[in-house]
Write a protein that holds these residues in place. Structure first.
Motif, PDB file in Angstrom:
ATOM      1  N   GLN A 181      46.327  26.349  50.009  1.00  0.00           N
ATOM      2  CA  GLN A 181      46.014  24.946  49.724  1.00  0.00           C
ATOM      3  C   GLN A 181      44.709  24.827  48.944  1.00  0.00           C
ATOM      4  O   GLN A 181      43.853  25.691  49.038  1.00  0.00           O
ATOM      5  CB  GLN A 181      45.852  24.163  51.036  1.00  0.00           C
ATOM      6  N   SER A 182      44.566  23.731  48.198  1.00  0.00           N
ATOM      7  CA  SER A 182      43.327  23.495  47.451  1.00  0.00           C
ATOM      8  C   SER A 182      42.815  22.078  47.711  1.00  0.00           C
ATOM      9  O   SER A 182      43.539  21.228  48.223  1.00  0.00           O
ATOM     10  CB  SER A 182      43.550  23.585  45.940  1.00  0.00           C
ATOM     11  N   ALA A 239      23.227  23.287  48.910  1.00  0.00           N
ATOM     12  CA  ALA A 239      23.987  22.671  47.814  1.00  0.00           C
ATOM     13  C   ALA A 239      25.323  23.382  47.687  1.00  0.00           C
ATOM     14  O   ALA A 239      25.370  24.609  47.503  1.00  0.00           O
ATOM     15  CB  ALA A 239      23.208  22.779  46.508  1.00  0.00           C
ATOM     16  N   LEU A 240      26.392  22.621  47.827  1.00  0.00           N
ATOM     17  CA  LEU A 240      27.736  23.174  47.632  1.00  0.00           C
ATOM     18  C   LEU A 240      28.213  22.696  46.273  1.00  0.00           C
ATOM     19  O   LEU A 240      28.442  21.497  46.069  1.00  0.00           O
ATOM     20  CB  LEU A 240      28.682  22.692  48.735  1.00  0.00           C
ATOM     21  N   ILE A 241      28.340  23.634  45.338  1.00  0.00           N
ATOM     22  CA  ILE A 241      28.803  23.279  44.001  1.00  0.00           C
ATOM     23  C   ILE A 241      30.310  23.565  43.986  1.00  0.00           C
ATOM     24  O   ILE A 241      30.726  24.731  43.936  1.00  0.00           O
ATOM     25  CB  ILE A 241      28.079  24.105  42.902  1.00  0.00           C
ATOM     26  N   GLY A 242      31.106  22.516  44.054  1.00  0.00           N
ATOM     27  CA  GLY A 242      32.552  22.662  44.225  1.00  0.00           C
ATOM     28  C   GLY A 242      32.883  22.357  45.673  1.00  0.00           C
ATOM     29  O   GLY A 242      32.233  22.883  46.593  1.00  0.00           O
ATOM     30  N   ILE A 243      33.877  21.475  45.880  1.00  0.00           N
ATOM     31  CA  ILE A 243      34.186  21.055  47.251  1.00  0.00           C
ATOM     32  C   ILE A 243      35.705  21.056  47.468  1.00  0.00           C
ATOM     33  O   ILE A 243      36.306  20.098  47.918  1.00  0.00           O
ATOM     34  CB  ILE A 243      33.476  19.692  47.577  1.00  0.00           C
ATOM     35  N   GLY A 244      36.303  22.202  47.131  1.00  0.00           N
ATOM     36  CA  GLY A 244      37.725  22.395  47.383  1.00  0.00           C
ATOM     37  C   GLY A 244      37.921  23.025  48.751  1.00  0.00           C
ATOM     38  O   GLY A 244      37.122  22.794  49.675  1.00  0.00           O
ATOM     39  N   LEU A 245      38.953  23.841  48.892  1.00  0.00           N
ATOM     40  CA  LEU A 245      39.246  24.473  50.184  1.00  0.00           C
ATOM     41  C   LEU A 245      38.013  25.152  50.785  1.00  0.00           C
ATOM     42  O   LEU A 245      37.661  24.921  51.944  1.00  0.00           O
ATOM     43  CB  LEU A 245      40.370  25.511  50.013  1.00  0.00           C
ATOM     44  N   LEU A 256      52.309  32.727  49.195  1.00  0.00           N
ATOM     45  CA  LEU A 256      51.288  33.264  48.296  1.00  0.00           C
ATOM     46  C   LEU A 256      51.431  32.692  46.889  1.00  0.00           C
ATOM     47  O   LEU A 256      50.455  32.371  46.230  1.00  0.00           O
ATOM     48  CB  LEU A 256      51.399  34.798  48.225  1.00  0.00           C
ATOM     49  N   ALA A 257      52.698  32.551  46.445  1.00  0.00           N
ATOM     50  CA  ALA A 257      52.933  32.088  45.075  1.00  0.00           C
ATOM     51  C   ALA A 257      52.655  30.596  44.906  1.00  0.00           C
ATOM     52  O   ALA A 257      52.710  30.081  43.791  1.00  0.00           O
ATOM     53  CB  ALA A 257      54.365  32.406  44.652  1.00  0.00           C
ATOM     54  N   ALA A 258      52.328  29.912  45.998  1.00  0.00           N
ATOM     55  CA  ALA A 258      51.961  28.489  45.901  1.00  0.00           C
ATOM     56  C   ALA A 258      50.448  28.335  45.738  1.00  0.00           C
ATOM     57  O   ALA A 258      49.932  27.220  45.703  1.00  0.00           O
ATOM     58  CB  ALA A 258      52.420  27.747  47.159  1.00  0.00           C
ATOM     59  N   SER A 259      49.733  29.443  45.630  1.00  0.00           N
ATOM     60  CA  SER A 259      48.272  29.384  45.525  1.00  0.00           C
ATOM     61  C   SER A 259      47.835  28.768  44.202  1.00  0.00           C
ATOM     62  O   SER A 259      48.596  28.729  43.236  1.00  0.00           O
ATOM     63  CB  SER A 259      47.682  30.789  45.654  1.00  0.00           C
ATOM     64  N   ASP A 260      46.587  28.339  44.174  1.00  0.00           N
ATOM     65  CA  ASP A 260      46.064  27.569  43.036  1.00  0.00           C
ATOM     66  C   ASP A 260      46.141  28.345  41.704  1.00  0.00           C
ATOM     67  O   ASP A 260      45.576  29.429  41.577  1.00  0.00           O
ATOM     68  CB  ASP A 260      44.605  27.192  43.328  1.00  0.00           C
ATOM     69  N   PRO A 261      46.825  27.776  40.696  1.00  0.00           N
ATOM     70  CA  PRO A 261      46.998  28.477  39.420  1.00  0.00           C
ATOM     71  C   PRO A 261      45.688  28.753  38.682  1.00  0.00           C
ATOM     72  O   PRO A 261      45.539  29.818  38.078  1.00  0.00           O
ATOM     73  CB  PRO A 261      47.862  27.523  38.589  1.00  0.00           C
ATOM     74  N   THR A 262      44.729  27.831  38.761  1.00  0.00           N
ATOM     75  CA  THR A 262      43.442  28.057  38.061  1.00  0.00           C
ATOM     76  C   THR A 262      42.709  29.228  38.686  1.00  0.00           C
ATOM     77  O   THR A 262      42.231  30.132  37.997  1.00  0.00           O
ATOM     78  CB  THR A 262      42.538  26.796  38.157  1.00  0.00           C
ATOM     79  N   MET A 263      42.645  29.203  40.023  1.00  0.00           N
ATOM     80  CA  MET A 263      41.936  30.274  40.723  1.00  0.00           C
ATOM     81  C   MET A 263      42.541  31.627  40.373  1.00  0.00           C
ATOM     82  O   MET A 263      41.835  32.578  40.039  1.00  0.00           O
ATOM     83  CB  MET A 263      42.004  30.043  42.241  1.00  0.00           C
ATOM     84  N   TRP A 264      43.876  31.714  40.402  1.00  0.00           N
ATOM     85  CA  TRP A 264      44.523  33.016  40.208  1.00  0.00           C
ATOM     86  C   TRP A 264      44.563  33.453  38.758  1.00  0.00           C
ATOM     87  O   TRP A 264      44.520  34.642  38.470  1.00  0.00           O
ATOM     88  CB  TRP A 264      45.884  33.046  40.911  1.00  0.00           C
ATOM     89  N   ARG A 265      44.600  32.488  37.847  1.00  0.00           N
ATOM     90  CA  ARG A 265      44.440  32.859  36.427  1.00  0.00           C
ATOM     91  C   ARG A 265      43.072  33.517  36.253  1.00  0.00           C
ATOM     92  O   ARG A 265      42.954  34.584  35.654  1.00  0.00           O
ATOM     93  CB  ARG A 265      44.535  31.597  35.551  1.00  0.00           C
ATOM     94  N   ASP A 266      42.033  32.882  36.829  1.00  0.00           N
ATOM     95  CA  ASP A 266      40.677  33.412  36.680  1.00  0.00           C
ATOM     96  C   ASP A 266      40.513  34.775  37.350  1.00  0.00           C
ATOM     97  O   ASP A 266      39.806  35.642  36.847  1.00  0.00           O
ATOM     98  CB  ASP A 266      39.649  32.418  37.253  1.00  0.00           C
ATOM     99  N   VAL A 267      41.155  34.956  38.512  1.00  0.00           N
ATOM    100  CA  VAL A 267      41.067  36.255  39.194  1.00  0.00           C
ATOM    101  C   VAL A 267      41.664  37.345  38.286  1.00  0.00           C
ATOM    102  O   VAL A 267      41.066  38.406  38.072  1.00  0.00           O
ATOM    103  CB  VAL A 267      41.783  36.220  40.560  1.00  0.00           C
TER     104      VAL A 267
END
Ligand code: NAP
Length: 309
Positions: free
Chosen positions: A131-132, A10-16, A229-240
């Motif tokens: 990319q996402s 089961a893959l929960i989330g199917i982004g990159l 690097l600064a084009a990376s996903d904002p949600t992911m990096w906010r959470d990191v």
């Protein structure tokens, strides 16, 4: 083709990351059935169009039901809610893992919801791009990259061995370490570089319009590398940032001290100091190339992703 390691993945989330996993698992025959779940209608449809799985759902529990391997491929800030959601359907013997870029926070967020008998082994593939989404995935993403597992003390050795075998079959080498140690190491090798990139690109963006157009025009002189690097996903990096606060702040303060020393060397015309630092850092780049983690080409080794669809 390898013999399937799992009956139902089961893959929960199917982004990159989820999409890349789906493609390599399919290519290598690592699971008999790939069940995909994602939150939005749009991503759901796209995953289906790309043929990434064998079944699709917008309900994470539907996908996880009956799975013997569940991988959370979602932003780290979403793990707790999803763990709570799928916990009732997880059965004894299932391996539950994730791919999140922080680890202590995942242990804290997911751990309390893991039912008895389920093997919870947090993980982090050190592989990615800026990319996402499902279209961004490609099956060779994990090839010749590291995957770090952070199993809690007392985790079933056979489950760790099986998850290790899975990542190796995806092309990765596997290391295990303590979650806090992971978070410190990743703060310097990944989180800080992204924060610095976000900062420098933000500073340039704040400059007045005329200068800004020159920033873009002459970007090949260095700025361009930061924009990737600064084009990376904002949600992911906010959470990191929110989930590895302590380690990131510690590395940021060391970085600020070193930057001040560099500033002083420039102010006082200390050419020897500058030359010594720039020579030392150049050899770091060479070590990365020698370790097979980059290639020495003018496009910075960014090879075009190989698509299966
Ligand atoms: P992505 O391409 O943005 O895909 C994210 C997936 O998570 C999508 O399926 C999305 O669903 C779902 N999602 C987003 N927010 C959610 C929420 N609040 N609740 C439930 N599902 C949610 O992300 P990614 O790059 O694959 O990253 C996934 C994880 O891998 C992150 O934890 C990241 O830290 C880690 N990671 C990323 C990289 C990298 O370079 N990108 C490298 C290593 C590890 P919808 O599209 O349907 O909304």
């Amino acid at each position: 083709m390898t013999a399937p390691l799992f009956d139902r993945l089961a893959l929960i989330g199917i982004g990159l990351i989820g999409s890349s996993l789906a493609q390599i698992v399919r290519q290598k025959g690592l699971a008999k059935h790939i069940a995909i779940s994602t939150r939005s209608e749009e991503t759901f449809r796209r995953a289906e169009e790309l043929g990434l799985g064998d079944s699709y759902s917008r309900d994470a529990a539907d996908a996880a039901d009956g799975a013997d391997l569940v991988i959370l491929c979602i932003p780290v800030g979403a793990n707790e809610a999803v763990a709570k959601w799928i916990a009732p359907v997880l059965r004894a013997g299932t391996i539950l893992t994730d791919v999140g870029s922080t680890k202590a926070s995942v242990v804290e967020a997911v751990g309390p919801y893991v039912p008895n008998g389920v093997h919870f082994i947090p993980g982090h593939p050190i592989a990615g791009t800026e990319q996402s989404g499902p279209d961004a995935g490609f099956p060779t993403l994990f090839q010749n990259r590291w995957c770090i597992l952070t199993p809690p003390a007392g985790t079933d050795a056979a489950a760790i061995a099986k998850l290790t075998e899975f990542w190796q079959a995806c092309g990765s080498q596997v290391d295990t370490m303590d979650p806090d140690h992971h978070d410190k190491v990743l703060a310097i090798v990944s989180h800080l570089p992204h924060i610095i990139a976000y900062n420098i690109v933000g500073t340039a963006d704040d400059l007045e319009a005329v200068t800004k157009s020159e920033v873009i025009k002459y970007s090949a002189s260095g700025f361009r590398d930061f924009t990737r690097l600064a084009a990376s996903d904002p949600t992911m990096w906010r959470d990191v940032c929110l989930n590895n606060k302590e380690a990131i702040l510690e590395m940021l303060s060391r970085f600020s001290e070193d930057l001040s020393a560099l500033q002083r060397a420039i102010r006082w015309g200390d050419g020897d100091k500058l030359f010594d630092l720039f020579t030392r850092t150049r050899s770091v780049r060479r070590s990365i190339i020698e370790a097979g983690q980059e290639i020495d080409t003018p496009d910075f080794g960014r090879v075009k992703p190989e698509k299966t669809n």
